[in-house]
Write a protein that holds these residues in place. Structure first.
Motif, PDB file in Angstrom:
ATOM      1  N   ASN A 286      -0.016 -10.817   0.896  1.00 25.79           N
ATOM      2  CA  ASN A 286      -0.172 -12.012  -0.042  1.00 25.79           C
ATOM      3  C   ASN A 286      -1.333 -12.137  -0.872  1.00 25.79           C
ATOM      4  OD1 ASN A 286       2.316 -12.847   0.803  1.00 25.79           O
ATOM      5  ND2 ASN A 286       1.421 -13.981   2.495  1.00 25.79           N
ATOM      6  N   LEU A 287      -1.509 -11.926  -2.133  1.00 23.24           N
ATOM      7  CA  LEU A 287      -2.174 -12.218  -3.110  1.00 23.24           C
ATOM      8  C   LEU A 287      -3.475 -11.590  -2.757  1.00 23.24           C
ATOM      9  CD1 LEU A 287      -1.292 -15.515  -3.988  1.00 23.24           C
ATOM     10  CD2 LEU A 287      -0.748 -13.459  -5.487  1.00 23.24           C
ATOM     11  N   GLY A 288      -4.822 -12.160  -2.794  1.00 21.70           N
ATOM     12  CA  GLY A 288      -6.341 -11.846  -2.633  1.00 21.70           C
ATOM     13  C   GLY A 288      -6.535 -11.021  -3.895  1.00 21.70           C
ATOM     14  N   ASP A 289      -6.734 -11.517  -4.967  1.00 19.38           N
ATOM     15  CA  ASP A 289      -6.906 -10.590  -6.088  1.00 19.38           C
ATOM     16  C   ASP A 289      -8.288 -10.398  -6.305  1.00 19.38           C
ATOM     17  OD1 ASP A 289      -4.416  -9.886  -7.245  1.00 19.38           O
ATOM     18  OD2 ASP A 289      -4.007 -11.860  -7.939  1.00 19.38           O
ATOM     19  N   THR A 290      -9.011  -9.753  -5.552  1.00 18.99           N
ATOM     20  CA  THR A 290     -10.558  -9.259  -5.749  1.00 18.99           C
ATOM     21  C   THR A 290     -10.518  -7.902  -5.639  1.00 18.99           C
ATOM     22  OG1 THR A 290     -10.988  -9.095  -3.272  1.00 18.99           O
ATOM     23  CG2 THR A 290     -11.150 -11.293  -4.511  1.00 18.99           C
ATOM     24  N   PRO A 291     -11.396  -7.283  -6.287  1.00 22.77           N
ATOM     25  CA  PRO A 291     -11.643  -5.613  -6.314  1.00 22.77           C
ATOM     26  C   PRO A 291     -11.953  -5.327  -5.055  1.00 22.77           C
ATOM     27  CG  PRO A 291     -12.949  -6.616  -8.200  1.00 22.77           C
ATOM     28  CD  PRO A 291     -12.198  -8.002  -7.411  1.00 22.77           C
ATOM     29  N   VAL A 292     -12.501  -5.851  -4.158  1.00 25.00           N
ATOM     30  CA  VAL A 292     -12.856  -5.454  -2.876  1.00 25.00           C
ATOM     31  C   VAL A 292     -11.591  -5.138  -2.006  1.00 25.00           C
ATOM     32  CG1 VAL A 292     -13.981  -6.306  -0.584  1.00 25.00           C
ATOM     33  CG2 VAL A 292     -15.251  -6.402  -2.756  1.00 25.00           C
ATOM     34  N   TRP A 293     -10.509  -6.430  -2.283  1.00 26.82           N
ATOM     35  CA  TRP A 293      -9.453  -6.263  -1.389  1.00 26.82           C
ATOM     36  C   TRP A 293      -8.372  -5.335  -1.870  1.00 26.82           C
ATOM     37  CZ3 TRP A 293      -7.590  -7.425   3.079  1.00 26.82           C
ATOM     38  CH2 TRP A 293      -5.953  -7.222   3.359  1.00 26.82           C
ATOM     39  N   TRP A 294      -8.532  -5.009  -3.144  1.00 24.36           N
ATOM     40  CA  TRP A 294      -7.573  -4.077  -3.846  1.00 24.36           C
ATOM     41  C   TRP A 294      -8.048  -2.809  -3.348  1.00 24.36           C
ATOM     42  CZ3 TRP A 294      -8.318  -6.188  -9.556  1.00 24.36           C
ATOM     43  CH2 TRP A 294      -7.361  -7.354  -9.609  1.00 24.36           C
ATOM     44  N   GLU A 295      -9.177  -2.422  -3.208  1.00 23.20           N
ATOM     45  CA  GLU A 295      -9.746  -1.322  -2.667  1.00 23.20           C
ATOM     46  C   GLU A 295      -9.413  -1.039  -0.993  1.00 23.20           C
ATOM     47  OE1 GLU A 295     -13.777   1.650  -2.479  1.00 23.20           O
ATOM     48  OE2 GLU A 295     -13.785  -0.203  -3.695  1.00 23.20           O
ATOM     49  N   THR A 296      -9.648  -2.356  -0.323  1.00 26.43           N
ATOM     50  CA  THR A 296      -9.320  -2.147   1.025  1.00 26.43           C
ATOM     51  C   THR A 296      -7.751  -1.951   1.244  1.00 26.43           C
ATOM     52  OG1 THR A 296     -11.007  -3.941   1.217  1.00 26.43           O
ATOM     53  CG2 THR A 296      -9.127  -3.838   2.955  1.00 26.43           C
ATOM     54  N   LEU A 297      -6.840  -2.321   0.195  1.00 28.78           N
ATOM     55  CA  LEU A 297      -5.411  -2.063   0.600  1.00 28.78           C
ATOM     56  C   LEU A 297      -5.185  -0.733   0.292  1.00 28.78           C
ATOM     57  CD1 LEU A 297      -3.867  -5.063  -2.143  1.00 28.78           C
ATOM     58  CD2 LEU A 297      -3.590  -4.803   0.453  1.00 28.78           C
ATOM     59  N   GLU A 298      -5.873   0.119  -0.048  1.00 27.82           N
ATOM     60  CA  GLU A 298      -5.604   1.435  -0.185  1.00 27.82           C
ATOM     61  C   GLU A 298      -5.882   2.225   1.107  1.00 27.82           C
ATOM     62  OE1 GLU A 298      -4.679   3.196  -2.897  1.00 27.82           O
ATOM     63  OE2 GLU A 298      -4.730   1.695  -4.183  1.00 27.82           O
ATOM     64  N   CYS A 299      -6.595   1.615   1.941  1.00 27.27           N
ATOM     65  CA  CYS A 299      -6.672   2.186   3.335  1.00 27.27           C
ATOM     66  C   CYS A 299      -5.823   1.320   4.521  1.00 27.27           C
ATOM     67  CB  CYS A 299      -8.246   2.012   3.691  1.00 27.27           C
ATOM     68  SG  CYS A 299      -9.339   2.499   2.687  1.00 27.27           S
ATOM     69  N   LEU A 300      -5.301   0.323   4.332  1.00 25.57           N
ATOM     70  CA  LEU A 300      -4.400  -0.309   5.166  1.00 25.57           C
ATOM     71  C   LEU A 300      -3.238  -0.016   5.741  1.00 25.57           C
ATOM     72  CD1 LEU A 300      -5.539  -3.979   4.658  1.00 25.57           C
ATOM     73  CD2 LEU A 300      -6.361  -2.701   6.429  1.00 25.57           C
ATOM     74  N   GLY A 301      -2.790   0.861   4.750  1.00 27.24           N
ATOM     75  CA  GLY A 301      -1.193   1.430   4.970  1.00 27.24           C
ATOM     76  C   GLY A 301      -0.163   0.437   4.447  1.00 27.24           C
ATOM     77  N   VAL A 302      -0.459  -0.760   3.466  1.00 32.58           N
ATOM     78  CA  VAL A 302       0.498  -1.770   3.228  1.00 32.58           C
ATOM     79  C   VAL A 302       1.643  -1.183   2.378  1.00 32.58           C
ATOM     80  CG1 VAL A 302      -1.044  -3.669   3.680  1.00 32.58           C
ATOM     81  CG2 VAL A 302      -0.955  -2.820   1.484  1.00 32.58           C
ATOM     82  N   ASP A 303       2.444  -1.730   2.288  1.00 28.45           N
ATOM     83  CA  ASP A 303       3.706  -1.218   1.495  1.00 28.45           C
ATOM     84  C   ASP A 303       3.638  -1.727   0.161  1.00 28.45           C
ATOM     85  OD1 ASP A 303       5.260   0.261   3.547  1.00 28.45           O
ATOM     86  OD2 ASP A 303       5.100  -1.381   4.406  1.00 28.45           O
ATOM     87  N   GLY A 304       3.217  -2.829   0.136  1.00 24.80           N
ATOM     88  CA  GLY A 304       3.224  -3.652  -1.244  1.00 24.80           C
ATOM     89  C   GLY A 304       2.099  -4.826  -1.311  1.00 24.80           C
ATOM     90  N   PHE A 305       2.005  -5.310  -2.357  1.00 22.41           N
ATOM     91  CA  PHE A 305       1.044  -6.619  -2.461  1.00 22.41           C
ATOM     92  C   PHE A 305       1.167  -7.531  -3.764  1.00 22.41           C
ATOM     93  CE2 PHE A 305      -1.105  -3.528  -5.069  1.00 22.41           C
ATOM     94  CZ  PHE A 305      -1.831  -4.352  -6.269  1.00 22.41           C
ATOM     95  N   LYS A 306       1.191  -8.599  -3.574  1.00 19.38           N
ATOM     96  CA  LYS A 306       1.573  -9.601  -4.582  1.00 19.38           C
ATOM     97  C   LYS A 306       0.354  -9.840  -5.470  1.00 19.38           C
ATOM     98  CE  LYS A 306       4.962 -11.730  -1.638  1.00 19.38           C
ATOM     99  NZ  LYS A 306       5.224 -12.921  -0.668  1.00 19.38           N
ATOM    100  N   THR A 307       0.385  -9.970  -6.819  1.00 21.14           N
ATOM    101  CA  THR A 307      -0.865 -10.252  -7.393  1.00 21.14           C
ATOM    102  C   THR A 307      -0.372 -11.076  -8.776  1.00 21.14           C
ATOM    103  OG1 THR A 307      -2.485  -9.399  -8.804  1.00 21.14           O
ATOM    104  CG2 THR A 307      -0.379  -8.120  -8.828  1.00 21.14           C
ATOM    105  N   ASN A 308      -1.507 -12.079  -8.827  1.00 23.67           N
ATOM    106  CA  ASN A 308      -1.261 -12.989 -10.264  1.00 23.67           C
ATOM    107  C   ASN A 308      -1.935 -12.285 -11.321  1.00 23.67           C
ATOM    108  OD1 ASN A 308       0.312 -15.005  -9.333  1.00 23.67           O
ATOM    109  ND2 ASN A 308      -1.356 -16.366  -8.380  1.00 23.67           N
TER     110      ASN A 308
END
Length: 323
Positions: A286-308
């Motif tokens: 769910n969201l978390g539109d920060t560059p730090v989180w976007w980079e973290t997402l690449e390592c977490l194995g999530v399938d998708g993410f919502k962004t505004n």
């Protein structure tokens, strides 16, 4: 359509469409999401007084019509008929998310603050002044908007562009025409509409493109129960915005049919994703539109993410891939 991700990366889902291009949950915002390469869009559904399903997030239209002087702009969706809602217009002026701070948006409510109507210093001042008086995020946001009523009216006149509120029927007709694989997360914002939404998805042959879900526990189970009692359409997927993965959520997931769940940005780790994947459940952040989180997402194995902030994410992604 510009490709923004590959199968080894999290799929970007435009939350209420691309709010940088058009009012949230509008046709323009959805079209921009496709153009910018989103894998899907997240929409919200409510019901009018006469039973029409509409694509709208808030319980009333005050925030989204701020600056436009027209009929019914102080009304609740549930109190209006479709004829009333058809007369409402959503202004572009002042309502587009054109500001993306260097550190991004760690606080979700700040997406909806009126940055376009005043300086950052003024908006943050009003936010601090009003925060203790407001009972909810929605009330706080609306209170801040009201501080800039005249500015919004000016911005609305200067821009001039207006959108209409979409019916769910209109949205599903649009969804039919989108590229293969493009999907919609359809969030039910109230009780009593699960069956009608699912039947409409079947009627317009978009059930395979839809994930029907809610963040309201009663509605989550209404969706689940309706599918048990009436039969889930082939290829329709069900979800739940559970926000956190604690023991009570784990127990809930054991009792239902869930294709995906939503977890709040920063509130889970790769072990949580692995736990859900082992049970055949996909994970959307769910969201978390920060560059730090976007980079973290690449390592977490999530399938998708919502962004505004689909446009800002696209620019970040291009720079990140060039490193």
């Amino acid at each position: 359509m510009a490709e923004l991700y590959n199968r080894n990366s999290p799929c970007p889902i435009a939350h209420r469409g691309c709010m940088e291009a058009g009012p949230e949950n509008s046709h323009t915002a959805f079209e921009a999401a496709v153009t910018l390469g989103a894998g899907g869009v997240e929409i919200d559904v409510r019901k009018t007084r006469d039973g029409k399903l509409v694509v709208f997030h808030d319980a009333d239209v005050r925030r989204l019509t701020m600056g436009w002087q027209g009929p019914y702009c102080n009304s609740k969706i549930k109190d209006m008929t479709w004829e009333h809602i058809s007369q409402i217009r959503l202004p572009f002026g002042g309502h587009l998310l054109k500001r993306f701070p260097d550190e991004g948006y760690a606080d979700e409510k700040q997406y909806y603050y009126p940055w376009a109507a005043a300086s950052e210093q003024d908006v943050l001042y009003q936010m601090g002044r009003l925060e203790s008086r407001s009972k909810s995020e929605e009330q706080l946001t609306l209170a801040i908007y009201r501080c800039y009523k005249e500015e919004y009216e000016k911005l609305c006149l200067e821009d001039g562009r207006l959108e209409q509120i979409l019916s769910l029927q209109e949205f599903f007709k649009w969804l039919q025409t989108q590229p293969d694989g493009f999907f919609a997360e359809v969030e039910l914002k109230e009780r009593g509409i699960a069956g009608a939404v699912i039947q409409m998805a079947e009627k317009y042959h978009v059930e395979e493109r839809c994930i029907i879900f809610s963040g309201i526990e009663d509605v989550i189970w209404e969706i689940q129960d309706w599918c048990k009692n009436h039969g889930k359409p082939d290829r329709l997927r069900l979800g739940a915005n559970i926000r956190y993965l604690r023991e009570e959520q784990k127990e809930m997931l054991e009792r239902g049919d869930f294709y995906e769940v939503g977890l709040n940005a920063g509130a889970f780790e790769s072990s949580d994703v692995e736990y859900l994947h082992q049970r055949g459940i996909r994970v959307f952040s769910n969201l978390g539109d920060t560059p730090v989180w976007w980079e973290t997402l690449e390592c977490l194995g999530v399938d998708g993410f919502k962004t505004n902030c689909l446009g800002a994410y696209r620019k970040w992604r291009q720079k990140w891939e060039q490193r």
